[in-house]
Design a protein around this motif. Sequence first.
Motif, PDB file in Angstrom:
ATOM      1  N   MET A   1      -2.317 -13.432   6.007  1.00  0.00           N
ATOM      2  CA  MET A   1      -3.050 -13.105   5.198  1.00  0.00           C
ATOM      3  C   MET A   1      -2.802 -11.986   4.746  1.00  0.00           C
ATOM      4  N   VAL A   2      -2.700 -10.938   5.779  1.00  0.00           N
ATOM      5  CA  VAL A   2      -2.075  -9.093   6.105  1.00  0.00           C
ATOM      6  C   VAL A   2      -0.683  -9.554   4.903  1.00  0.00           C
ATOM      7  N   ALA A   3       0.121 -10.440   5.529  1.00  0.00           N
ATOM      8  CA  ALA A   3       0.697 -10.152   5.194  1.00  0.00           C
ATOM      9  C   ALA A   3       1.169 -10.394   3.797  1.00  0.00           C
ATOM     10  N   ALA A   4       0.392 -11.486   3.360  1.00  0.00           N
ATOM     11  CA  ALA A   4       0.306 -11.367   2.005  1.00  0.00           C
ATOM     12  C   ALA A   4       0.423 -10.494   0.922  1.00  0.00           C
ATOM     13  N   VAL A   5      -1.046 -10.273   1.328  1.00  0.00           N
ATOM     14  CA  VAL A   5      -1.542  -8.947   0.262  1.00  0.00           C
ATOM     15  C   VAL A   5      -0.998  -7.902   0.425  1.00  0.00           C
ATOM     16  N   VAL A   6       0.132  -7.559   1.059  1.00  0.00           N
ATOM     17  CA  VAL A   6       1.026  -6.695   1.168  1.00  0.00           C
ATOM     18  C   VAL A   6       2.036  -6.368   0.582  1.00  0.00           C
ATOM     19  N   GLY A   7       2.995  -7.974   0.444  1.00  0.00           N
ATOM     20  CA  GLY A   7       3.548  -7.944  -0.747  1.00  0.00           C
ATOM     21  C   GLY A   7       3.636  -8.843  -1.516  1.00  0.00           C
ATOM     22  N   VAL A   8       1.732  -8.556  -1.821  1.00  0.00           N
ATOM     23  CA  VAL A   8       1.482  -9.076  -3.497  1.00  0.00           C
ATOM     24  C   VAL A   8       1.717  -7.319  -3.848  1.00  0.00           C
ATOM     25  N   ALA A   9       1.187  -6.273  -3.470  1.00  0.00           N
ATOM     26  CA  ALA A   9       1.241  -5.170  -3.743  1.00  0.00           C
ATOM     27  C   ALA A   9       2.341  -4.122  -4.320  1.00  0.00           C
ATOM     28  N   GLY A  10       3.402  -4.824  -3.358  1.00  0.00           N
ATOM     29  CA  GLY A  10       4.977  -4.271  -3.791  1.00  0.00           C
ATOM     30  C   GLY A  10       5.269  -4.938  -4.783  1.00  0.00           C
ATOM     31  N   SER A  11       4.909  -6.273  -5.181  1.00  0.00           N
ATOM     32  CA  SER A  11       5.192  -7.122  -6.303  1.00  0.00           C
ATOM     33  C   SER A  11       4.586  -6.343  -7.467  1.00  0.00           C
ATOM     34  N   VAL A  12       3.217  -5.811  -7.825  1.00  0.00           N
ATOM     35  CA  VAL A  12       3.303  -5.334  -8.828  1.00  0.00           C
ATOM     36  C   VAL A  12       3.668  -4.150  -9.559  1.00  0.00           C
ATOM     37  N   LEU A  13       4.116  -3.169  -8.237  1.00  0.00           N
ATOM     38  CA  LEU A  13       4.214  -1.922  -8.287  1.00  0.00           C
ATOM     39  C   LEU A  13       5.711  -1.985  -8.868  1.00  0.00           C
ATOM     40  N   VAL A  14       5.894  -2.846  -8.384  1.00  0.00           N
ATOM     41  CA  VAL A  14       7.450  -2.101  -9.484  1.00  0.00           C
ATOM     42  C   VAL A  14       7.526  -2.047 -11.064  1.00  0.00           C
ATOM     43  N   PHE A  15       6.380  -2.506 -11.674  1.00  0.00           N
ATOM     44  CA  PHE A  15       6.613  -2.087 -13.175  1.00  0.00           C
ATOM     45  C   PHE A  15       6.288  -0.534 -13.125  1.00  0.00           C
ATOM     46  N   ARG A  16       5.932  -0.138 -11.132  1.00  0.00           N
ATOM     47  CA  ARG A  16       6.075   1.817 -12.191  1.00  0.00           C
ATOM     48  C   ARG A  16       7.080   2.174 -12.686  1.00  0.00           C
ATOM     49  N   ILE A  17       8.298   2.231 -12.208  1.00  0.00           N
ATOM     50  CA  ILE A  17       9.674   2.037 -12.649  1.00  0.00           C
ATOM     51  C   ILE A  17       9.767   1.736 -14.388  1.00  0.00           C
TER      52      ILE A  17
END
Length: 373
Positions: A353-369
Amino acid sequence: MAFGFATAAVFVGWYGPLQVLLARQAEGVDGAGKEAVLALVAAAGALGSMVANPVWGALSDRSGRRLPWVLGGAVAGAGGLVLLGTATSTAGMVAGWVGVQVALNAPFAALSAVIPDQVPENRRGTVGGWFGLAQTVGIMAGTGLALVGGTVLSGYLACAAAVALGVVPFTILAKEKVPSRQSTKVKKTPDFRWAWVTRFLINLGNAIALLYLLYYLKDEVRVADPDAGVFLLTAIYAVALLSTVVAGGALSDRLGRRRVFVCAAGLVMAVAAVLLAVWSTWTGAITAAVVLGVGFGAYTSVDFALVTEVLPTAADRGKDLGVINVANTLPQVLAPVVAAPLVALGGYPVLYMVAAVVGVAGSVLVFRIKTVR
């Protein structure tokens, strides 16, 4: 074709040990403390890789050559695998795996830079897909070769031979096309940093999830033959990846969009981690392997293309891609630090579950580019 063989060879050298051999070796060194031994060895190797990749990339930039670094690093890495196969202590495993990681980052840094050296931006998604496909072939082949002969040493010898021989066609047939050091065009945007953060978080989620896969199958799922289970899951994952790795990159090229593909792929990978957390059965593991392969296929090709479009300067591609690749290796250092206490305190469901939460955070932050669509 020769480029694909060389890329696959490097990943054989990494993933034969990571998927099977290091875990089996750690169990032989200390059966009761195998998780701690594996965590220490994996973290030390990743730390060596994290330092080595940008250094090798910078050296290939400044030498104006890529091919000598491919051949020399592969030969040194093959020798390191042979020595690692003879290790019978934690210290020996640490020294051997660090040596392998440092050596194999030389060809990987050079091979990564070949794509932006020679491929225009509007085709990098497609070519990145083939690059990712070669990596997957290497992961699968490395896992299979690790089981050759049934012993740890025979597995290392098989992987070493594949590494040394696999790069030969590329070093003979490839042509150099390295940008001049006189290049003055520099992109000054924060997008390079955001690309690094996105990749780091998604890879951290994956590293946390995959570090103890062999032990998860053995202790949680209770598979009768966990070694064979890892190989089968890797094969299933690879087949699923094939369905998206090239197609995802090509579609990204056609639409001229990168960020939405990276985000969607990262979210799919997070779903795979959730499945491992809530469905601790062999069927659940197979389903998670399929989902992970579909997500990681698209992610591999499109994220690589995205990264090549935010590099600060053409003359330092090898070094800058090395810095980006730290986002692949640093998670391997941090994953054992995070994963071991999570397993001890909450078991595998909490870990995934922790792995999933970390992955979601990275996915969303791509829109900062902002400079890439």
